[in-house]
Design a protein around this motif. Structure first.
Motif, short mmCIF file in Angstrom:
data_model
loop_
_atom_site.label_atom_id
_atom_site.label_comp_id
_atom_site.label_asym_id
_atom_site.label_seq_id
_atom_site.Cartn_x
_atom_site.Cartn_y
_atom_site.Cartn_z
N VAL A 61 -62.80 -34.79 -14.13
CA VAL A 61 -63.14 -33.67 -15.03
C VAL A 61 -61.94 -33.17 -15.81
O VAL A 61 -62.09 -32.31 -16.67
N ALA A 62 -60.77 -33.69 -15.51
CA ALA A 62 -59.57 -33.25 -16.22
C ALA A 62 -59.69 -33.59 -17.70
O ALA A 62 -59.80 -34.75 -18.08
N GLY A 63 -59.72 -32.55 -18.52
CA GLY A 63 -59.70 -32.74 -19.96
C GLY A 63 -61.04 -33.02 -20.60
O GLY A 63 -61.09 -33.28 -21.80
N ILE A 64 -62.16 -33.02 -19.84
CA ILE A 64 -63.46 -33.21 -20.46
C ILE A 64 -64.42 -32.11 -20.00
O ILE A 64 -64.16 -31.41 -19.02
N ASN A 65 -65.51 -31.98 -20.70
CA ASN A 65 -66.53 -30.99 -20.37
C ASN A 65 -67.14 -31.32 -19.01
O ASN A 65 -67.52 -32.47 -18.77
N SER A 66 -67.25 -30.34 -18.12
CA SER A 66 -67.76 -30.60 -16.78
C SER A 66 -69.23 -31.02 -16.80
O SER A 66 -69.67 -31.79 -15.94
N ILE B 119 -72.38 -38.21 -16.73
CA ILE B 119 -71.86 -39.56 -16.49
C ILE B 119 -72.05 -39.95 -15.03
O ILE B 119 -72.51 -41.06 -14.71
N ARG B 120 -71.74 -39.05 -14.14
CA ARG B 120 -71.93 -39.29 -12.71
C ARG B 120 -73.39 -39.61 -12.41
O ARG B 120 -73.70 -40.52 -11.63
N THR B 121 -74.29 -38.85 -13.01
CA THR B 121 -75.72 -39.04 -12.77
C THR B 121 -76.20 -40.40 -13.26
O THR B 121 -76.98 -41.07 -12.58
N VAL B 122 -75.72 -40.83 -14.42
CA VAL B 122 -76.09 -42.15 -14.95
C VAL B 122 -75.60 -43.24 -14.01
O VAL B 122 -76.32 -44.21 -13.73
N VAL B 123 -74.39 -43.10 -13.49
CA VAL B 123 -73.86 -44.09 -12.55
C VAL B 123 -74.73 -44.13 -11.30
O VAL B 123 -75.09 -45.22 -10.81
N ILE B 124 -75.08 -42.98 -10.77
CA ILE B 124 -75.92 -42.92 -9.57
C ILE B 124 -77.28 -43.55 -9.84
O ILE B 124 -77.81 -44.29 -8.99
N TYR C 285 -70.59 -27.66 -8.98
CA TYR C 285 -69.49 -28.30 -8.28
C TYR C 285 -68.45 -28.83 -9.26
O TYR C 285 -67.25 -28.60 -9.09
N TYR C 286 -68.90 -29.52 -10.29
CA TYR C 286 -67.94 -30.07 -11.25
C TYR C 286 -67.24 -28.97 -12.03
O TYR C 286 -66.05 -29.08 -12.34
N ARG C 287 -67.94 -27.90 -12.34
CA ARG C 287 -67.27 -26.78 -13.02
C ARG C 287 -66.25 -26.15 -12.09
O ARG C 287 -65.14 -25.81 -12.52
N ALA C 288 -66.61 -25.98 -10.83
CA ALA C 288 -65.67 -25.42 -9.87
C ALA C 288 -64.45 -26.32 -9.71
O ALA C 288 -63.31 -25.83 -9.65
N LEU C 289 -64.67 -27.64 -9.67
CA LEU C 289 -63.54 -28.57 -9.58
C LEU C 289 -62.64 -28.47 -10.80
O LEU C 289 -61.42 -28.59 -10.69
N GLN C 290 -63.24 -28.25 -11.95
CA GLN C 290 -62.46 -28.14 -13.17
C GLN C 290 -61.60 -26.88 -13.16
O GLN C 290 -60.48 -26.88 -13.66
N LEU C 291 -62.11 -25.83 -12.56
CA LEU C 291 -61.43 -24.53 -12.58
C LEU C 291 -60.52 -24.28 -11.39
O LEU C 291 -59.57 -23.50 -11.49
#
Length: 143
Positions: free
Chosen positions: A29-34, A40-45, A87-93
């Motif tokens: 998530v570093a440098g991109i929108n969470s 992207i994660r969902t498409v991979v899953i 979760y991804y927003r929290a990881l970003q912050l």
């Protein structure tokens, strides 16, 4: 390992991969929108799950599923999506070392939900373990 104990192997696998999810997610998530990262994660899953179903020959017509399964899987999917977005927003912050333990408060929450809604029977080890998870998450997050 007999089938009654195989859940433990999968649960340990889940914990291991959840740890990797936190680490790789923080880096991802570093440098991109969470929200884009979650997509992207969902498409991979989706791709991995479709490949697994295909390799194992487990595709079935979804019309044969009971309506209650549809309702609960839909609700589970919505809850998963909301969890991943948060979760991804929290990881970003925040730092992964604090975000992940707070995320694991879900273990204590599901203990309570299992007792209340599923009629699971409480035990001293379950309640003590849940309390220790809460205490550990609070110590990590606050200090």
């Amino acid at each position: 390992m007999n089938p009654r104990e195989s859940w433990l192997l999968f649960a340990l696998g889940s914990a291991f991969f959840a740890a990797l999810t936190a680490l790789f997610g923080k880096l991802g998530v570093a440098g991109i929108n969470s929200n884009l990262a979650t997509f992207i994660r969902t498409v991979v899953i989706l791709g991995v799950t479709a490949a697994l179903l295909s390799l194992r020959g487990e595709w079935v017509r979804p019309t044969g599923l009971p309506w209650s399964s549809w309702v609960f899987l839909l609700l589970s999917g919505l809850a998963t999506g909301a969890s991943w977005l948060c979760y991804y927003r929290a990881l970003q912050l925040g730092p992964v070392s604090k975000v992940a333990p707070i995320d694991k408060l879900s273990v204590a929450m599901v203990i309570v939900l299992g007792l209340v809604f599923l009629g699971e029977k409480p035990s001293v080890p379950m309640l003590l373990g849940g309390a220790l998870i809460v205490a550990g998450a609070l110590v990590i997050a606050l200090f």
